[in-house]
Design a protein around this motif. Structure first.
Motif, PDB file in Angstrom:
ATOM      1  N   PRO A  98     -12.431  43.330   9.519  1.00 51.45           N
ATOM      2  CA  PRO A  98     -12.218  42.038  10.193  1.00 51.45           C
ATOM      3  C   PRO A  98     -10.752  41.661  10.192  1.00 51.45           C
ATOM      4  O   PRO A  98     -10.003  41.931   9.253  1.00 51.45           O
ATOM      5  CB  PRO A  98     -13.064  41.072   9.356  1.00 51.45           C
ATOM      6  CG  PRO A  98     -13.172  41.724   8.023  1.00 51.45           C
ATOM      7  CD  PRO A  98     -13.186  43.195   8.285  1.00 51.45           C
TER       8      PRO A  98
ATOM      9  N   TRP B 274     -17.380  40.873   2.656  1.00 52.68           N
ATOM     10  CA  TRP B 274     -17.300  40.481   4.063  1.00 52.68           C
ATOM     11  C   TRP B 274     -18.567  40.842   4.843  1.00 52.68           C
ATOM     12  O   TRP B 274     -18.554  40.924   6.063  1.00 52.68           O
ATOM     13  CB  TRP B 274     -16.076  41.093   4.743  1.00 52.68           C
ATOM     14  CG  TRP B 274     -14.778  40.728   4.083  1.00 52.68           C
ATOM     15  CD1 TRP B 274     -14.014  41.532   3.334  1.00 52.68           C
ATOM     16  CD2 TRP B 274     -14.152  39.465   4.110  1.00 52.68           C
ATOM     17  NE1 TRP B 274     -12.903  40.867   2.873  1.00 52.68           N
ATOM     18  CE2 TRP B 274     -12.960  39.582   3.346  1.00 52.68           C
ATOM     19  CE3 TRP B 274     -14.430  38.234   4.703  1.00 52.68           C
ATOM     20  CZ2 TRP B 274     -12.084  38.536   3.171  1.00 52.68           C
ATOM     21  CZ3 TRP B 274     -13.542  37.187   4.530  1.00 52.68           C
ATOM     22  CH2 TRP B 274     -12.392  37.337   3.758  1.00 52.68           C
TER      23      TRP B 274
ATOM     24  N   ALA C 287      -4.695  42.020   2.219  1.00 55.77           N
ATOM     25  CA  ALA C 287      -5.971  41.926   2.911  1.00 55.77           C
ATOM     26  C   ALA C 287      -6.407  43.277   3.438  1.00 55.77           C
ATOM     27  O   ALA C 287      -7.566  43.660   3.352  1.00 55.77           O
ATOM     28  CB  ALA C 287      -5.875  40.917   4.051  1.00 55.77           C
TER      29      ALA C 287
ATOM     30  N   GLN D  14     -10.693  36.404  11.868  1.00 54.64           N
ATOM     31  CA  GLN D  14     -12.112  36.497  11.532  1.00 54.64           C
ATOM     32  C   GLN D  14     -12.363  36.161  10.058  1.00 54.64           C
ATOM     33  O   GLN D  14     -13.352  35.510   9.709  1.00 54.64           O
ATOM     34  CB  GLN D  14     -12.622  37.903  11.853  1.00 54.64           C
ATOM     35  CG  GLN D  14     -12.631  38.203  13.344  1.00 54.64           C
ATOM     36  CD  GLN D  14     -12.906  39.673  13.618  1.00 54.64           C
ATOM     37  OE1 GLN D  14     -12.933  40.487  12.705  1.00 54.64           O
ATOM     38  NE2 GLN D  14     -13.067  40.016  14.889  1.00 54.64           N
ATOM     39  N   CYS D  15     -11.467  36.612   9.200  1.00 52.16           N
ATOM     40  CA  CYS D  15     -11.595  36.249   7.783  1.00 52.16           C
ATOM     41  C   CYS D  15     -11.490  34.744   7.600  1.00 52.16           C
ATOM     42  O   CYS D  15     -12.205  34.159   6.770  1.00 52.16           O
ATOM     43  CB  CYS D  15     -10.511  36.957   6.976  1.00 52.16           C
ATOM     44  SG  CYS D  15     -10.717  38.746   6.892  1.00 52.16           S
TER      45      CYS D  15
ATOM     46  N   LYS E 181     -10.005  44.490   1.981  1.00 45.91           N
ATOM     47  CA  LYS E 181     -11.126  44.081   2.822  1.00 45.91           C
ATOM     48  C   LYS E 181     -12.017  45.272   3.129  1.00 45.91           C
ATOM     49  O   LYS E 181     -11.555  46.254   3.712  1.00 45.91           O
ATOM     50  CB  LYS E 181     -10.632  43.464   4.121  1.00 45.91           C
ATOM     51  CG  LYS E 181     -10.047  42.091   3.965  1.00 45.91           C
ATOM     52  CD  LYS E 181      -9.692  41.484   5.287  1.00 45.91           C
ATOM     53  CE  LYS E 181      -8.607  42.269   5.987  1.00 45.91           C
ATOM     54  NZ  LYS E 181      -8.186  41.636   7.253  1.00 45.91           N
TER      55      LYS E 181
ATOM     56  N   LEU F  21      -8.612  33.937  -0.505  1.00 48.19           N
ATOM     57  CA  LEU F  21      -9.109  34.843   0.529  1.00 48.19           C
ATOM     58  C   LEU F  21      -8.519  34.516   1.896  1.00 48.19           C
ATOM     59  O   LEU F  21      -8.251  35.415   2.709  1.00 48.19           O
ATOM     60  CB  LEU F  21     -10.636  34.750   0.621  1.00 48.19           C
ATOM     61  CG  LEU F  21     -11.427  35.476  -0.463  1.00 48.19           C
ATOM     62  CD1 LEU F  21     -12.919  35.163  -0.314  1.00 48.19           C
ATOM     63  CD2 LEU F  21     -11.220  36.975  -0.374  1.00 48.19           C
TER      64      LEU F  21
ATOM     65  N   GLU G 241     -15.455  40.090  -2.801  1.00 55.43           N
ATOM     66  CA  GLU G 241     -15.839  39.799  -1.416  1.00 55.43           C
ATOM     67  C   GLU G 241     -16.088  41.105  -0.662  1.00 55.43           C
ATOM     68  O   GLU G 241     -15.258  42.014  -0.653  1.00 55.43           O
ATOM     69  CB  GLU G 241     -14.742  38.984  -0.731  1.00 55.43           C
ATOM     70  CG  GLU G 241     -15.014  38.675   0.728  1.00 55.43           C
ATOM     71  CD  GLU G 241     -16.282  37.854   0.925  1.00 55.43           C
ATOM     72  OE1 GLU G 241     -17.369  38.483   1.043  1.00 55.43           O
ATOM     73  OE2 GLU G 241     -16.188  36.615   0.930  1.00 55.43           O
TER      74      GLU G 241
ATOM     75  N   THR H 145      -7.499  38.929  10.483  1.00 55.49           N
ATOM     76  CA  THR H 145      -7.156  37.757   9.673  1.00 55.49           C
ATOM     77  C   THR H 145      -7.861  36.515  10.194  1.00 55.49           C
ATOM     78  O   THR H 145      -8.357  35.688   9.418  1.00 55.49           O
ATOM     79  CB  THR H 145      -5.642  37.548   9.679  1.00 55.49           C
ATOM     80  OG1 THR H 145      -4.999  38.728   9.201  1.00 55.49           O
ATOM     81  CG2 THR H 145      -5.242  36.365   8.810  1.00 55.49           C
TER      82      THR H 145
ATOM     83  N   TYR I 231     -12.953  36.313  -5.454  1.00 49.72           N
ATOM     84  CA  TYR I 231     -12.433  36.885  -4.208  1.00 49.72           C
ATOM     85  C   TYR I 231     -12.314  38.408  -4.288  1.00 49.72           C
ATOM     86  O   TYR I 231     -12.335  39.090  -3.261  1.00 49.72           O
ATOM     87  CB  TYR I 231     -11.082  36.257  -3.868  1.00 49.72           C
ATOM     88  CG  TYR I 231      -9.954  36.670  -4.775  1.00 49.72           C
ATOM     89  CD1 TYR I 231      -9.170  37.782  -4.483  1.00 49.72           C
ATOM     90  CD2 TYR I 231      -9.657  35.943  -5.919  1.00 49.72           C
ATOM     91  CE1 TYR I 231      -8.127  38.166  -5.308  1.00 49.72           C
ATOM     92  CE2 TYR I 231      -8.635  36.323  -6.754  1.00 49.72           C
ATOM     93  CZ  TYR I 231      -7.864  37.432  -6.440  1.00 49.72           C
ATOM     94  OH  TYR I 231      -6.831  37.813  -7.267  1.00 49.72           O
TER      95      TYR I 231
ATOM     96  N   LEU J 146     -16.783  45.127   7.908  1.00 53.58           N
ATOM     97  CA  LEU J 146     -17.595  43.988   8.337  1.00 53.58           C
ATOM     98  C   LEU J 146     -18.939  44.479   8.838  1.00 53.58           C
ATOM     99  O   LEU J 146     -19.058  45.569   9.391  1.00 53.58           O
ATOM    100  CB  LEU J 146     -16.865  43.218   9.441  1.00 53.58           C
ATOM    101  CG  LEU J 146     -17.470  41.890   9.877  1.00 53.58           C
ATOM    102  CD1 LEU J 146     -17.367  40.892   8.754  1.00 53.58           C
ATOM    103  CD2 LEU J 146     -16.758  41.377  11.118  1.00 53.58           C
TER     104      LEU J 146
ATOM    105  N   SER K  29     -20.794  34.900   3.628  1.00 58.84           N
ATOM    106  CA  SER K  29     -20.749  36.120   2.834  1.00 58.84           C
ATOM    107  C   SER K  29     -21.531  35.910   1.531  1.00 58.84           C
ATOM    108  O   SER K  29     -22.187  34.883   1.339  1.00 58.84           O
ATOM    109  CB  SER K  29     -19.302  36.515   2.551  1.00 58.84           C
ATOM    110  OG  SER K  29     -18.684  35.547   1.732  1.00 58.84           O
TER     111      SER K  29
END
Length: 937
Positions: free
Chosen positions: A720, A618, A696, A724-725, A700, A688, A616, A722, A613, A703, A629
């Protein structure tokens, strides 16, 4: 002497010729014709310089000049002072020839004859010097020595006496015997008459007597005319009568003086003769001594020769010389021989001790050990040098392993990274390590050694060196033992036999097994300390050492190489005739190490997957199934790399190895480890999806603007949300369940892992549970604002159902709810269209449920216009979201309609249809967003 090389056999033939017969060769007519033809084509040879210009026979002369031949085959003749020296010539170039002289006498030219130029000329001359060789001086030419030593040199059994080889008349005093002369001959010699000749002779005699007094005794010689005087006849008698007539007074002094002179000369002659005999006796003694020394020089020179050969390492020559001396002189009673032989024996004792010390010094190659053992056996060494060498080598290997362990434990405790333990890896982390006498050569790359991930754990470096020590030293121990028991140590070289104690063979097997067991225990102490349960003695466990951290983070990447190293040792020992116990020990160690390797790599992979994670980005990758992803791809690659890493070390079983998956406990362990590794990605996705907002926002990244419409995000909202995540995580979870896990199960089957179906089922349970959890969380976050806005929007402006004005269209709260639904629809469509039906159905069901509740709770009831307005709002909402209607939604709408009074008037019904048609015209685009095929937009 001359050397001739046979052109067919290539053998050298030595020709001995007298000094006065020089070697000469004649050319055939064909050769002469060729030479005559070549002379016309090329200038003849010309000698212009010699170095040196004089010398005794055997002198090496450098001949310089012009046209001295085109090659060694072109040179067909070379004479120095008329003596042919072609066989001793060495052609160097057309301007230089080396030649060794033979019996060259006086001055003479150096003539060179070639095929190409014929016979040449010389502008310089060489002077041959003659030497007088004797018994102690070497000579380069042949000579007849029979006159120097005589026949007695061939008689070695008889006594040597000074008189035995004495030549007759050593001083040359013997009177020559002459043939009597006739009267005619005497007259021709003495034409004046005999009497006159005698008078002259008498005068000569008196003069000789006077000179005798001054002449040394050694110069006295016999009168050459004595025989002529005895044969004088009557004339001599007349002379005697005349002598008698002389007076006694005149003759007596002369005779007396002559007698005294003769006596004195006799005494001097005896003295000289005795001196000569004494010198000859001494010369004979010296010659006899030289003959003895020359005959037995082997023994007298043996001590010095042995010392010199020992320094040069020619041990076989020393042993052969000693054996020869033992056969010839060990039983001798001659004091000189006994003394020298005793010195030789003392030197042999020291030499034997020196060989023993050298044999015990390790490391040493197997051939060197065998050779030293053979030398000691041939020298009749005390004890059994071969067995002593075996014991010493086994102890040396044990000490070597212990020293290696102690060194690496110290480094492990101090965490010192040294250059000789650095490893630059490529592929399966190969390393390069070098030590004194031992070298390991492997492939490397140019990766900087300063990076910590390339530094092997200390126990891994220890195993690398430990394996190399065993591979280099243990086979020699086994081969040496086999050579000992089949008596091939000496027989291979043709030496004398050796006694073999067969009872020691069992002891040797125990020694070999103990060595391998000690190696296995050291490896277990470094990697598998929990498996050393057989060591009940704490002292034995202490000797194996305690490592600081046998499970250091990241050490799993090195374990397959460790397994390959142990497997390499096992393969090497299987080619040797080692006891079965040794192989069993290594098989057990290899199986435990393979299990430990699998356990460690699976656990490390599980931990790495859980921490994915943090990687990530995104950034979505769209396909026909929606957007995901990069994490699912990273997860799949990590698992496949782990399986591939374990392929050679764990899953592939070579001939003779134990099948670890045949054991039930190992099967259960494998299923649990594999299941946990696959389910670890679910944990990663959950982290995640449900980590805090602050975390986050910090972690993050942006995007991808390609995948989500720009209109959905304000410029300040570049990350993005929450929700959308949650959709991205939900899409990743679905992709892993439907595609990644089936692919991974194929890999597990391909590599031979057991119970693959059970592993898949265990993993899918975790992903199904996570899917429900994420879906509920997303729907809750998206429907709560939507549903929560219905009631305030319904009663905004103090709206009352029982006092409702005549409806003119759908109320704004319905339009707001539809716009919020469109937002949800767009978000799902941009990230994961596959979840559209599932999400929107849940959203519509929640909205319908809330509308049913609100309509049912209208406390004051509905007026006629209020009922018309309520039915219009419900119909517009239901029709717009009709593609996502299910049984629950229909039930909720029907329940709400049942709570509203029916429209009894036809005008009200027509107005409802009119207003509904008007809404459909005004919100046609919104209605199209909720069609069953989103891609049609």
């Amino acid at each position: 002497m001359a050397v001739v090389v046979c052109p067919k056999s290539k053998h050298c033939v030595m020709l001995f010729t007298p000094l006065h017969f020089p070697l000469s060769f004649s050319l055939s007519e064909g050769t002469k014709h060729q030479l005559s033809m070549q002379r016309k084509l090329k200038d003849p040879p010309k000698v212009t310089g010699l170095s040196p210009k004089e010398g005794i026979p055997g002198t090496k002369v450098t001949i310089r000049g012009e046209n001295l031949g085109t090659s060694s085959k072109d040179l067909i003749g070379l004479t120095i002072c008329g003596v042919n020296c072609l066989l001793l010539a060495e052609w160097i170039s057309p301007k230089k020839i080396f030649c060794t002289t033979t019996n060259c006498k006086a001055d003479g030219p150096v003539i060179v004859t070639t095929k190409s130029g014929g016979e040449g000329t010389c502008t310089v001359s060489f002077r041959g010097l003659q030497i007088l060789p004797n018994a102690v001086k070497e000579c380069a030419i042949w000579m007849d020595e029979s006159s120097l030593f005589g026949h007695r040199l061939n008689n070695r059994t008889g006594p040597s006496s000074p008189m035995a080889s004495q030549r007759e008349d050593a001083l040359g005093l013997k009177v020559e015997t002459a043939v009597p002369l006739s009267d005619d001959e005497l007259k021709s010699l003495f034409p004046e008459g005999i009497h006159k000749g005698l008078e002259k002779h008498e005068n000569i005699v008196h003069k000789d007597d006077e000179m005798a007094e001054t002449v040394p005794a050694e110069d006295v010689q016999t009168n050459p005319f004595a025989d002529d005087m005895e044969d004088g006849g009557n004339e001599e008698e007349e002379i005697a009568e005349e002598d008698q007539e002389q007076s006694e007074e005149e003759k007596l002094p002369t005779l007396q003086h002559l007698e005294e002179t003769l006596l004195k000369s006799n005494e001097n002659a005896k003295t000289i003769f005795e001196t000569v005999l004494h010198r000859k006796d001494r010369a004979d003694s010296t010659r006899n001594a030289l003959n003895v020394l020359n005959r037995f020089k082997f023994l007298f020179h043996l001590p010095i020769t042995m010392e010199r050969n020992i320094k040069r390492g020619d041990y076989e020559v020393v042993i052969n010389d000693f054996e020869r001396a033992t056969q010839l002189f060990s039983a001798s009673q001659v004091p000189a021989f006994i003394k020298v032989y005793k010195d030789v024996e003392d030197r042999v004792v020291k030499f034997r001790d020196q060989l023993t010390q050298k044999l015990m010094q390790l490391p040493k190659s197997l051939d060197d050990q065998k050779r030293l053992i053979r030398y000691l056996i041939e020298l009749d060494a005390v004890g059994d040098p071969a067995w002593d060498c075996i014991i010493n080598q086994q102890q040396w290997i044990i000490n070597l392993l212990n020293s290696c362990k102690a060194e690496h434990i110290v480094l492990d405790k101090s965490n010192i990274e040294q250059d000789q333990h650095m490893l630059k890896v490529k592929g399966h982390h190969r390393r390069q390590y070098s030590g004194s006498g031992i070298q390991i050569k492997v492939s490397t790359t140019d990766t900087p050694s300063g990076e910590g991930k390339y530094n092997p754990p200390q126990n891994v470096a220890f195993l690398e060196e430990l394996v190399e020590l065993i591979e280099l030293s243990f086979p020699d121990l086994c081969k040496l033992g086999q050579s000992y028991f089949n008596a091939s140590i000496v027989s291979e070289a043709g030496g004398k036999g050796m006694k073999i104690d067969k009872s020691k063979e069992k002891v040797f097997r125990i020694m070999v097994t103990d060595t391998i067991q000690h190696f296995a225990n050291l490896v277990r102490a470094a990697f598998l300390p929990d498996t050393l349960t057989d060591l009940s003695n704490e002292e034995d466990r202490q000797k194996l050492g305690f490592w600081k951290d046998t499970n250091r983070e990241g050490s799993g990447a090195w374990l397959p190489q460790c397994v390959r190293n142990v497997r390499g040792i096992l393969g090497s020992l299987m080619t040797l005739e080692v006891p079965a116990n040794c192989l069993d020990v290594l098989h057990s160690l290899l199986a435990d190490l393979r299990i430990h390797c699998m356990d460690t790599l699976f656990q490390e992979a599980t931990e790495d997957i859980q921490n994915l994670y943090t990687r990530e980005t995104w950034v979505l990758q769209m396909d026909e199934h929606g957007g995901i992803s990069s994490l699912p791809t990273l997860f799949e690659s990590l698992v496949i790399d782990t399986l591939q890493h374990l392929k050679e070390a764990v899953t592939r079983t070579k001939q003779g190895e134990l099948n670890i998956f045949a054991d039930y406990d190992i099967q259960r362990l494998t299923v649990n480890l594999a299941s946990e590794m696959i389910k670890a990605f679910a944990v990663c996705l959950e982290q995640l999806a449900f980590r805090g907002e602050a975390e986050a926002d910090c972690q993050k990244p942006r995007l991808s603007e390609v995948q989500i419409p720009v209109s959905l995000f304000q410029p300040e909202d570049s990350l993005p949300s929450t929700e959308q995540c949650l959709v991205i995580v939900l899409s990743n979870n679905s992709h892993v369940s439907q595609h990644v896990i089936p692919n991974l199960m194929k890999e597990f089957k391909k590599h031979g892992y057991p119970n693959v179906q059970e592993i898949e089922n265990n993993a899918l349970e975790a992903y199904v549970e996570l899917d429900e959890k994420i879906f509920e969380a997303y729907c809750e976050q998206k429907t709560e604002p939507l549903v929560g806005a219905l009631e305030p929007g319904m009663y905004i402006g103090h709206f009352e159902w029982h006092n409702c004005p005549i409806p003119t269209g759908v109320r704004p709260y319905i339009k707001t709810a539809l716009m919020n639904a469109v937002t949800i629809h767009a978000e799902i469509n941009a990230i994961a269209p596959a979840f559209m039906l599932r999400v929107m159905t849940q959203v519509l069901e929640s909205v319908s449920e809330e509308m049913s509740r609100l309509i049912s709770c209208a406390m004051e009831g509905f007026s006629q216009t209020g009922a018309l307005q309520a039915r219009l709002d419900l119909a517009a909402l239901e029709e717009a979201l009709s593609p996502y209607r299910n049984a629950g939604t229909s039930s909720n709408f029907q329940e709400a309609l049942n709570s509203i009074p029916k429209l009894t008037h036809l005008n009200d019904q027509k107005l409802l249809q009119k207003l509904l048609a008007k809404f459909q015209d005004e919100c046609g685009f919104v209605r199209q967003c909720f069609t069953s095929d989103p891609m049609s937009l």
